[in-house]
Design a protein around this motif. Structure first.
Motif, PDB file in Angstrom:
ATOM      1  N   UNK A  85       0.838  -1.202   0.000  1.00  0.00           N
ATOM      2  CA  UNK A  85       0.000   0.000   0.000  1.00  0.00           C
ATOM      3  C   UNK A  85       0.872   1.250   0.000  1.00  0.00           C
ATOM      4  N   UNK A  86       1.918   1.200   0.815  1.00  0.00           N
ATOM      5  CA  UNK A  86       2.808   2.367   0.926  1.00  0.00           C
ATOM      6  C   UNK A  86       3.501   2.652  -0.417  1.00  0.00           C
ATOM      7  N   UNK A  87       3.995   1.604  -1.039  1.00  0.00           N
ATOM      8  CA  UNK A  87       4.763   1.822  -2.269  1.00  0.00           C
ATOM      9  C   UNK A  87       3.847   2.173  -3.452  1.00  0.00           C
ATOM     10  N   UNK A  88       2.655   1.585  -3.479  1.00  0.00           N
ATOM     11  CA  UNK A  88       1.727   1.877  -4.577  1.00  0.00           C
ATOM     12  C   UNK A  88       1.269   3.338  -4.492  1.00  0.00           C
ATOM     13  N   UNK A  89       1.151   3.840  -3.268  1.00  0.00           N
ATOM     14  CA  UNK A  89       0.759   5.240  -3.083  1.00  0.00           C
ATOM     15  C   UNK A  89       1.818   6.146  -3.735  1.00  0.00           C
ATOM     16  N   UNK A  90       3.081   5.787  -3.483  1.00  0.00           N
ATOM     17  CA  UNK A  90       4.180   6.581  -4.063  1.00  0.00           C
ATOM     18  C   UNK A  90       4.134   6.493  -5.600  1.00  0.00           C
ATOM     19  N   UNK A  91       3.980   5.283  -6.114  1.00  0.00           N
ATOM     20  CA  UNK A  91       3.954   5.103  -7.578  1.00  0.00           C
ATOM     21  C   UNK A  91       2.762   5.829  -8.204  1.00  0.00           C
ATOM     22  N   UNK A  92       1.636   5.780  -7.496  1.00  0.00           N
ATOM     23  CA  UNK A  92       0.432   6.420  -8.011  1.00  0.00           C
ATOM     24  C   UNK A  92       0.670   7.920  -8.201  1.00  0.00           C
ATOM     25  N   UNK A  93       1.354   8.512  -7.223  1.00  0.00           N
ATOM     26  CA  UNK A  93       1.672   9.941  -7.294  1.00  0.00           C
ATOM     27  C   UNK A  93       2.553  10.263  -8.494  1.00  0.00           C
ATOM     28  N   UNK A  94       3.301   9.271  -8.949  1.00  0.00           N
ATOM     29  CA  UNK A  94       4.209   9.496 -10.087  1.00  0.00           C
ATOM     30  C   UNK A  94       3.568   9.090 -11.424  1.00  0.00           C
ATOM     31  N   UNK A  95       2.312   8.630 -11.364  1.00  0.00           N
ATOM     32  CA  UNK A  95       1.594   8.270 -12.598  1.00  0.00           C
ATOM     33  C   UNK A  95       1.909   6.873 -13.109  1.00  0.00           C
ATOM     34  N   UNK A  96       2.458   6.010 -12.244  1.00  0.00           N
ATOM     35  CA  UNK A  96       2.846   4.670 -12.700  1.00  0.00           C
ATOM     36  C   UNK A  96       1.741   3.621 -12.533  1.00  0.00           C
ATOM     37  N   UNK A  97       0.627   4.008 -11.880  1.00  0.00           N
ATOM     38  CA  UNK A  97      -0.402   3.002 -11.564  1.00  0.00           C
ATOM     39  C   UNK A  97      -1.664   3.268 -12.376  1.00  0.00           C
ATOM     40  N   UNK A  98      -2.151   2.229 -13.034  1.00  0.00           N
ATOM     41  CA  UNK A  98      -3.418   2.360 -13.758  1.00  0.00           C
ATOM     42  C   UNK A  98      -4.574   2.039 -12.810  1.00  0.00           C
ATOM     43  N   UNK A  99      -4.377   0.971 -12.008  1.00  0.00           N
ATOM     44  CA  UNK A  99      -5.469   0.508 -11.156  1.00  0.00           C
ATOM     45  C   UNK A  99      -4.894  -0.251  -9.963  1.00  0.00           C
ATOM     46  N   UNK A 100      -5.498  -0.054  -8.792  1.00  0.00           N
ATOM     47  CA  UNK A 100      -5.113  -0.862  -7.625  1.00  0.00           C
ATOM     48  C   UNK A 100      -6.387  -1.144  -6.855  1.00  0.00           C
TER      49      UNK A 100
END
Ligand code: SF4
Length: 372
Positions: free
Chosen positions: A329-344
């Protein structure tokens, strides 16, 4: 008996492209196929021995077959006839609804050859365009020209075939000669391919154009531009390097990305054999037909592989089976902020196109955590 997937490697090309790392040789006039044909039988016998050694169920019908190379479209009628006999002799049949893909290079096929392959069961083609701009085709040292590419596209469109095209990005002189990838894609779209495989050029130290390659920023922007263009045409970016119209994903390649068994035949061809739910072996046939090398994968090595493969596709990775949820959860939050996540959603993580571009460094981030 278990249905299975098979890759067959045809190693000959008309001319060797200056960037290519595949196992291949230049075809000669009146090329003899005796060594290749003998080798395929030797390799098949090795696969059967391996299956027996691992106590796995014997081979059933073929779900997917991929004939790659090299330039297998050069094999023509003779190849289709040989392979038909080969399958029959070895008691192999296609499953209902099978997928049989064959690679075709512009200027390296004949209508009668393609008709023979179609009769044998080929129902999907992968065309090695790489570019539709003559400057870049020349720089890449391809054996064809743009006229031959367009003739090939027209043939497959008129015949109503299901086919994919390959494009390459990050080509030498892209900046100096202002490569316009949108124009090339628009041109290809007139011929209605259902699938695109898009690769970023990787070069060796002695590659002749290393000093005129575009920088990473240019290539990343080009990749993201391609992704946007293809999405605007209704294609799904369903794997790091692959785009398809809905329902036209490559069944064969999805087997690799799901870490499922794909056996292989041919010089230097690599097979992957899941012989139990948590053990696999990867093998590679030696070019000289003197056996194969193999690497056994244990449970934890397989898990690493599954994480990497899962992140590569739009099916995504079920993070709950591999990591503690607080860490993810912690790392996906960081990636999401950088635009790397389509869906979680419910632990299922799907990367965005920008995330695909960063996949290696994202893997490094993830593997700081211990796998469950
Ligand atoms: S045609 Fe394909 S396999 Fe043959 S040399 Fe060129 S890139 Fe390599």
């Amino acid at each position: 008996m278990q249905s299975f997937s098979l890759y067959i490697h045809y190693p000959f090309c008309k001319k060797l492209c200056n960037y290519c790392d595949f196992y291949k040789k230049t075809i000669s006039a009146g090329q003899s196929y005796e060594e290749l044909e003998k080798g395929l039988q030797t390799h098949f016998n090795s696969v059967l021995s391996l299956i027996e050694e691992k106590g796995a169920p014997s081979l059933g019908s073929i779900d997917t077959l991929y004939l790659g190379g090299g330039t297998p479209s050069l094999w023509g009628e003779e190849g289709a006839e040989f392979l038909g006999e080969f399958l029959k002799t070895n008691g192999l049949e296609f499953s209902n609804g099978h997928e049989f893909t064959m690679e075709v290079d512009p200027g390296a096929w004949t209508e009668s050859g393609l008709r023979s392959w179609h009769k044998l069961g080929v129902n999907r083609y992968s065309i090695g365009l790489q570019s539709l701009n003559s400057d870049f085709i020349e720089i890449m040292d391809r054996s064809h020209d743009v006229g031959e590419s367009l003739k090939t596209l027209k043939y497959f469109k008129d015949a109503g075939c299901n086919y994919s095209v390959d494009l390459m990005l990050g080509l030498p002189y892209s900046v100096e000669r202002k490569r316009k990838i949108r124009e090339e894609i628009d041109m290809a779209m007139d011929y209605r391919p259902s699938h695109f495989s898009v690769y970023i050029l990787k070069t060796r130290k002695n590659y002749p154009h290393n000093d005129v390659l575009p920088d990473d920023t240019f290539t990343s922007e080009e990749y993201l531009e391609v992704s946007e263009i293809l999405k605007s045409y209704g294609f799904d970016h369903y794997e790091v390097s692959n785009f398809a119209l809905p329902g036209k994903y490559s069944e064969h390649n999805q087997k690799y990305w799901r870490a499922q068994t794909v056996h292989a035949l041919g010089p230097n061809a690599t097979g992957f054999f899941m012989f139990s739910s948590n053990q696999a072996v990867r093998y590679q046939h030696r070019p000289s037909n003197t056996g194969y090398s193999k690497e056994e994968l244990n449970e934890s090595e397989l898990k690493l592989e599954q994480v990497y493969l899962g992140l590569r596709t739009n099916s995504g990775l079920d993070t709950r089976t591999h990591f503690r949820s607080s860490q993810v959860t912690e790392i996906v939050k960081k990636w999401n902020g950088l635009g790397y996540v389509h869906k979680f959603e419910s632990g299922q993580l799907v990367l965005s196109s920008k995330g695909y571009l960063m996949i290696d460094s994202l893997m490094d981030d993830l593997f700081r955590f211990e796998l469950l």
